[in-house]
Enzyme design. Structure first.
Site: not given
Ligand code: DAT
Ligand code: MG
Length: 150
Positions: A11, A51, A114, A117, A128
């Site tokens: 990212k 997303y 974070n 991805h 994707e």
């Molecule tokens: P991952 O990236 O671990 O698959 P996800 O698909 O649930 O997680 O979410 C996509 C991204 O969205 C994640 O990498 C960071 C952001 N995100 C997820 N939960 C969040 C939250 N509670 N607050 C802020 N950003 C969040």
């Molecule tokens: Mg995810």
């Protein structure tokens, strides 16, 4: 155990912090094979599609803003159980909940920064890969030659 493909992306914060090589190295060290690599500054439309499952979440606008703030490095990797194991290499969504030894555990603090991805299922991985690499990627199964995994 299935040989699968997954979509891994560094990212904008990971790119800015110079972690592209580190993240590639962890997948290479594990024994996985790189099939495609690109640096791209994604449009909001592409990110919203990527997303799409999260579009009702309160953090969605902030997520799109963060992800469109700079270039990302998108990759396709292949190997045994790589969808699940790749996510283990990344760590938990929240870096603070991630174990040391994982990418997010070693390098991150904020869930909104974070670093990387990884696709969450083989079906989503293929979705994707088609989205980010619409012209396709090299067709090559390194395991067929028994060079790395048997
Ligand atoms: P991952 O990236 O671990 O698959 P996800 O698909 O649930 O997680 O979410 C996509 C991204 O969205 C994640 O990498 C960071 C952001 N995100 C997820 N939960 C969040 C939250 N509670 N607050 C802020 N950003 C969040
Ligand atoms: Mg995810």
């Amino acid at each position: 155990m299935a040989t699968e493909r997954t979509y891994i992306m560094v990212k904008p914060d990971g790119v800015e912090r110079g972690l592209v090589g580190e993240i590639i190295k962890r997948f290479e060290n594990k024994g996985y094979q790189l099939l495609a690599l690109q640096m791209i500054k994604p449009t909001k439309e592409l990110l919203e599609e990527h997303y799409t499952d999260l579009k009702e979440k309160p953090f969605f606008p902030g997520l799109i803003k963060y992800m469109s703030a700079g270039p990302v490095v998108g990759m396709v990797w292949i190997g045994k159980d790589i969808v699940k194991v790749g996510r283990r290499l990344l760590g938990e969504t929240n870096p603070l909940a991630s174990n040391p030894g994982t990418i997010r555990g070693d390098f991150g603090i904020d869930v909104g920064r974070n670093l990387c991805h990884g696709s969450d299922s083989p079906d989503n991985a293929e979705r994707e890969i088609s989205l980010w690499f619409p012209n396709g990627v090299v067709q090559w199964d390194p395991t067929e030659n028994n060079m790395t995994q048997k």
